[in-house]
Design a protein around this motif. Sequence first.
Motif, PDB file in Angstrom:
ATOM      1  N   ASP A  41       0.804  -1.225   0.000  1.00  0.00           N
ATOM      2  CA  ASP A  41       0.000   0.000   0.000  1.00  0.00           C
ATOM      3  C   ASP A  41       0.835   1.272   0.000  1.00  0.00           C
ATOM      4  OD1 ASP A  41      -2.316  -1.479   0.031  1.00  0.00           O
ATOM      5  OD2 ASP A  41      -2.576  -1.370   2.189  1.00  0.00           O
ATOM      6  N   CYS A  42       2.139   1.142  -0.030  1.00  0.00           N
ATOM      7  CA  CYS A  42       3.010   2.312   0.111  1.00  0.00           C
ATOM      8  C   CYS A  42       3.762   2.588  -1.182  1.00  0.00           C
ATOM      9  CB  CYS A  42       4.015   2.084   1.243  1.00  0.00           C
ATOM     10  SG  CYS A  42       3.206   1.816   2.822  1.00  0.00           S
ATOM     11  N   ALA A  43       3.844   3.867  -1.516  1.00  0.00           N
ATOM     12  CA  ALA A  43       4.564   4.267  -2.724  1.00  0.00           C
ATOM     13  C   ALA A  43       6.013   4.619  -2.422  1.00  0.00           C
ATOM     14  CB  ALA A  43       3.865   5.449  -3.370  1.00  0.00           C
ATOM     15  N   GLY A  44       6.322   4.921  -1.174  1.00  0.00           N
ATOM     16  CA  GLY A  44       7.676   5.298  -0.799  1.00  0.00           C
ATOM     17  C   GLY A  44       8.149   4.479   0.382  1.00  0.00           C
ATOM     18  N   ALA A  45       9.245   4.902   0.965  1.00  0.00           N
ATOM     19  CA  ALA A  45       9.832   4.185   2.104  1.00  0.00           C
ATOM     20  C   ALA A  45       8.827   4.091   3.258  1.00  0.00           C
ATOM     21  CB  ALA A  45      11.091   4.899   2.567  1.00  0.00           C
ATOM     22  N   PHE A  46       8.891   2.975   3.977  1.00  0.00           N
ATOM     23  CA  PHE A  46       8.005   2.785   5.124  1.00  0.00           C
ATOM     24  C   PHE A  46       8.635   1.789   6.094  1.00  0.00           C
ATOM     25  CE2 PHE A  46       6.838  -0.346   1.954  1.00  0.00           C
ATOM     26  CZ  PHE A  46       6.590  -1.504   2.665  1.00  0.00           C
ATOM     27  N   THR A  47       8.094   1.743   7.295  1.00  0.00           N
ATOM     28  CA  THR A  47       8.527   0.753   8.282  1.00  0.00           C
ATOM     29  C   THR A  47       7.313   0.016   8.817  1.00  0.00           C
ATOM     30  OG1 THR A  47       8.457   2.368  10.083  1.00  0.00           O
ATOM     31  CG2 THR A  47      10.579   2.058   9.001  1.00  0.00           C
ATOM     32  N   ILE A  48       7.556  -1.215   9.204  1.00  0.00           N
ATOM     33  CA  ILE A  48       6.546  -2.074   9.804  1.00  0.00           C
ATOM     34  C   ILE A  48       7.002  -2.350  11.231  1.00  0.00           C
ATOM     35  CG2 ILE A  48       5.452  -4.358   9.717  1.00  0.00           C
ATOM     36  CD1 ILE A  48       4.687  -2.655   7.296  1.00  0.00           C
ATOM     37  N   PRO A  49       6.144  -2.124  12.236  1.00  0.00           N
ATOM     38  CA  PRO A  49       6.539  -2.435  13.614  1.00  0.00           C
ATOM     39  C   PRO A  49       6.957  -3.905  13.757  1.00  0.00           C
ATOM     40  CG  PRO A  49       4.488  -1.176  13.574  1.00  0.00           C
ATOM     41  CD  PRO A  49       4.791  -1.565  12.144  1.00  0.00           C
TER      42      PRO A  49
END
Length: 97
Positions: A41-49
């Motif tokens: 669902d993300c177009a750019g950088a992201f983090t997952i807990p």
Amino acid sequence: MAWQIEHLTFPRSETDITDWAVELHLVMPEWDWKTVAPLFDCAGAFTIPADEAGRMAEVLQEAACSPRMYPSIVRLTEDIAAAAKQAAVLGKPWRWS
């Protein structure tokens, strides 16, 4: 664009990840898909807990064992499941960039 996935040795192309998402959605029950859907669902950088990464690792490993999954996708699923598990074990967010 290439995705650098923390705890995964090699970057993966956007096409690899998109194709992988399609395959996963075909073989996973809907409740498992909802667990991993945030990865797509993300177009750019992201983090997952870390705790979510742990749950994702379990779901992905189950998917890798599905007889419905194409063999060419199994290895990628196992590798990403292992990366998610590593983040969970370390108790740190799992970063995709």
